[in-house]
Design an enzyme around this catalytic site. Structure first.
Site, PDB file in Angstrom:
ATOM      1  N   SER A 105      52.753  44.133  36.363  1.00  0.00           N
ATOM      2  CA  SER A 105      51.727  42.951  36.246  1.00  0.00           C
ATOM      3  C   SER A 105      50.772  42.799  37.409  1.00  0.00           C
ATOM      4  O   SER A 105      49.966  43.866  37.679  1.00  0.00           O
ATOM      5  CB  SER A 105      52.479  41.484  36.059  1.00  0.00           C
ATOM      6  N   ASP A 155      51.165  41.230  24.173  1.00  0.00           N
ATOM      7  CA  ASP A 155      50.972  40.777  25.394  1.00  0.00           C
ATOM      8  C   ASP A 155      49.644  39.600  25.112  1.00  0.00           C
ATOM      9  O   ASP A 155      48.641  39.990  25.147  1.00  0.00           O
ATOM     10  CB  ASP A 155      51.036  41.704  26.529  1.00  0.00           C
ATOM     11  N   HIS A 186      54.636  40.307  27.598  1.00  0.00           N
ATOM     12  CA  HIS A 186      54.489  40.685  29.142  1.00  0.00           C
ATOM     13  C   HIS A 186      55.748  40.732  29.735  1.00  0.00           C
ATOM     14  O   HIS A 186      55.648  41.214  30.885  1.00  0.00           O
ATOM     15  CB  HIS A 186      53.735  39.394  29.596  1.00  0.00           C
TER      16      HIS A 186
END
Length: 200
Positions: A105, A155, A186
């Site tokens: 991320s 996501d 995610h």
């Protein structure tokens, strides 16, 4: 070596790379150590904590909103992180030519930024749930640097189109990009680990 709070463990034998582990928003220098050990047992680990706080959550650079980055801060923090990795390689005596960036991320986004703004710091990179951090002009010459992007089909933060944009950008700069899409959002899953371990 005080520029980032960090965890370090040397490679267990010569020839093994050092994994630069870059956490997501709200993580710290210990979060991804188990992932590093699972991906490549015996490899060195350099895991810094992001210095930017969003509330009480560490990040590697500022964002103005979800998916909207503060580009000036991103450039500054990318340079700072790159300098830290170079300094750490001198301090801990690991080979700078064998550093593998592995980010999740926010950590994946700054790893992508390292590739684009400071080519040569990362030998290769594994990007989990990454998006385009910025588009440098001119593009760097990545000279076949291997990059794995492992993103989620569902996501809400990183679309399939955004994944394709990132892959295209890195390929345009000369990287050898492999894209794996997971049937998930995610969060990281065991299939991410399996894909990355096999790729590495």
């Amino acid at each position: 070596m005080q520029t980032f709070k960090h965890y370090y463990r040397p490679p267990e034998s010569p020839g093994l790379p050092t994994l630069l582990m870059l956490h997501g928003t709200g993580g710290n220098e210990h979060d991804l150590v188990p992932l590093a050990q699972a991906l490549m047992p015996g490899a060195g680990i350099l895991s810094p904590r992001g210095k930017v706080l969003e509330g009480a959550m560490p990040r590697f650079f500022r964002r103005l909103a979800e998916g909207v980055f503060d580009l000036e801060d991103l450039k500054l923090r990318t340079a700072e992180l790159a300098d830290f990795v170079v300094e750490a390689s001198e301090h801990y005596k690991f080979d700078l030519k064998e550093v593998v960036g592995i980010g999740f991320s926010n950590g994946a986004n700054i790893a992508a930024s390292l590739l684009l703004l400071r080519p040569g710091v990362l030998h290769k990179a594994v990007l989990f749930r990454a998006m385009v951090p910025l588009v440098p002009d001119p593009l760097p010459k990545l000279r076949g640097a291997p990059v794995l992007i492992s993103n989620g089909e569902h996501d809400a933060l990183v679309s399939v189109k955004e994944t394709e944009r990132l892959a295209s950008l890195l390929r345009a700069a000369g990287a050898e990009v492999t894209v794996v899409m997971q049937r998930v959002g995610h969060q990281l899953i065991s299939d991410d680990l399996a894909a990355a371990k096999n790729w590495l």
